[in-house]
Enzyme design. Sequence first.
Site, PDB file in Angstrom:
ATOM      1  CE  LYS A  48      -0.458  -0.491   4.926  1.00  0.00           C
ATOM      2  NZ  LYS A  48      -0.083  -1.906   5.036  1.00  0.00           N
ATOM      3  CG  ASP A  77      -1.753   1.463   7.457  1.00  0.00           C
ATOM      4  OD1 ASP A  77      -0.949   0.858   6.733  1.00  0.00           O
ATOM      5  OD2 ASP A  77      -2.923   1.075   7.674  1.00  0.00           O
ATOM      6  CE  LYS A 133      -4.246  -0.325   4.951  1.00  0.00           C
ATOM      7  NZ  LYS A 133      -4.364  -0.735   6.361  1.00  0.00           N
TER       8      LYS A 133
END
Lengths: 433, 433
Positions: A106, A202, A206
Amino acid sequence: MGNKVSIGLLGLGVVGSGVIKLIENHQEKLVHQLGTDVQVKSVLVRNIDKQRDVDVDRTFLTTNPDDVLNDPEIDIVIEVMGGIEEARKHILNAFANKKHVVTANKDLVALHGPELQEAARKNKCDFYYEASVAGGIPILRGITDGLSSDRIRKVMGIVNGTTNYILTKMDKEGLSYDVALKQAQELGFAEADPTSDVEGLDAARKMAILARLAFSMNVDLDDVEVTGISDITLEDMNYADQLGYTMKLIGFANFDDRKLEVNVQPTMLAKNHPLASVNDEYNAVYVYGDAVGETMFYGPGAGSLPTATAITSDVVSVIKNMLLGVTGSQYLDPHFNKQLKTEEQRFGQYYVRLHVKDEVGVFSRISALFNELNISFKRILQNPIIKHEKAEIIVVTHKTSLDNFYAALNRLENLDAVIETKSYYKVEGDANQ
Amino acid sequence: MGNKVSIGLLGLGVVGSGVIKLIENHQEKLVHQLGTDVQVKSVLVRNIDKQRDVDVDRTFLTTNPDDVLNDPEIDIVIEVMGGIEEARKHILNAFANKKHVVTANKDLVALHGPELQEAARKNKCDFYYEASVAGGIPILRGITDGLSSDRIRKVMGIVNGTTNYILTKMDKEGLSYDVALKQAQELGFAEADPTSDVEGLDAARKMAILARLAFSMNVDLDDVEVTGISDITLEDMNYADQLGYTMKLIGFANFDDRKLEVNVQPTMLAKNHPLASVNDEYNAVYVYGDAVGETMFYGPGAGSLPTATAITSDVVSVIKNMLLGVTGSQYLDPHFNKQLKTEEQRFGQYYVRLHVKDEVGVFSRISALFNELNISFKRILQNPIIKHEKAEIIVVTHKTSLDNFYAALNRLENLDAVIETKSYYKVEGDANQ
């Protein structure tokens, strides 16, 4: 490709090992689905002699990237090595050699997705990355295929399992942030350095990927505003509960009038919102489309097997495309030019907790201040804090623009009666109580 | 097909009208995605002069099926007329004329899906029916694409909005079944004759379709055991709540050792199960796969726009396949021969509510009876019903085979101390309280 598809792996950590196991265990089903054998042919590792928990013929292992990237027999490269620069270089190399690529990375896709997509398209290669968002949940497919005929307005996601685990523990067991984090670390849900998770980075990665696909535009990681969870207190969680909300770290992406807003922030979510009951380390993505209304995709956000499943499903899609001779066409060129919303164009409800002097007329002064800015209240709580001769006031506003709300915060700071603005959070949905 | 795809509609009710609106409103996006215009060319209706809430050129309307099914310019036929025999005949006709078909007709697909699929394949035509299960939720895609590399073990669905609405009202507002049903009818969530919904037949159709795709076998509608919700009482709902469960109408499909179980029945679901918080008229499908673990797809189960969205997404998939020259290959031949589980092979936990004589030793006799069958208890509640000199006993068992449980029910009936078995329900999950 004959009647065998050969796969090269970059990396052989837990996810890589999971992919090898899945492909082995599902040979029968794969052959039935695809009419072709699928074999892992070589695997790039750092250390060939390392002990591993998967049974791989050691002659398959190599420390030379060219054995994977330049082997003409290899059709598909699976990148599970992680990191940015080396992975990027290898993937670009794979495309140049007409190999399709599946990745779970990712960080890489969030930073360099558009560049890699472009390189794939130029070489008529497939580039799939379902595993990069919400592990085992087939959300990218849901958006690009399932809702392809809808106009998606809003995507909201609980897309980080670590923070959701911590917030669930705080909420359900009354643990403080520090204790909950420590517990998460002990259980392996949080890393020794938890910054990337708890500060929302994080989740931001996404959301950048989700927003790109949902709204068909090149969203950069820098476009995502981020606030983490490390400042959340049990006081605010308890007030949230009392008011009918649950505190969650929500990735929010909204698109209207061809203008985009993407952010990640702790949000008080009405308890009747589908995302409010997504607990522990689970992830979920809520999508609002003009026609379909509310949908939600729920599942494990991480874990080696769920991630390996998403990768293997991508591999199956690539092989189908290879068999049909239609690789390189799965995702579309971005349709819209990116235009970000200004603070005047962003609307929300807000929760504010203030400490004020405990004297006559304070509330009416605060109320007048909000009034002047045309912000009305949905809920008000006021409690005296007798010991310190002050009072605590909590308000939940109706919808207002973000610039207007910031103006209110500014004026509050200058109001003599206000001792301190303790906290403020965005509020989503209508609490029933 | 040139640079225009022509569509024929069978039926122009609310869903058909929704499809026409969606295709019109999304011309720009469709052209961008597909590089081709998409136009509705003719529509089969019963009465051309009927007043309609969608703007359709009256010259497009026809009462002659051949104007849709035999027009060589029409590429895709959308069947939204409902009913079984006529729809089946028209669809077979469409395939014979090499037209692709998209339908929302769950009754038809549940009854004749394998036959229609076979006809489509023979003619190299596409046959899509995403809208037939859970309206706006792209669950069939989720199963066939997203989880393609996993081994699906279990599918559980709340796949009927009417019954979920009624059960939610009973549970949250304490309404009786009759009152809740009447309210649902007044709001248009239930039909004047609600049999097909409340007796679980509608849910059974959807479970047959889901089980076919999830487990790759020809499941017939008759394979689905069905119990409806009309016998559920508030007493049992309250006990469920007290024990940490929520009563839901659950479609259950399970596959292991190559043996299948499919049924629809009221089930007490642990409150921490993801399906337990799916309320009102919403639908959700929970899928358990070996690798991915738990996932769930949530959304509106019905409604003209969600259904129209699913249909239009199917149309987009068909057009992509047409452009790529790969129609007729989207679903696979069934892989497994169907073998249904016997009662010895079906396992579950069960809730039983008994009225017993209020005398010494009754509970120990009941307990001994279960003991002899190796069924152990997870929870026990006992309350005297003083007015009638009897007592109420509720037990929740640990996992046992269905034949074993039926044996217990039989023996209970013959036990002198037992006045009546008031009710029994399957239990899913572990309640926390």
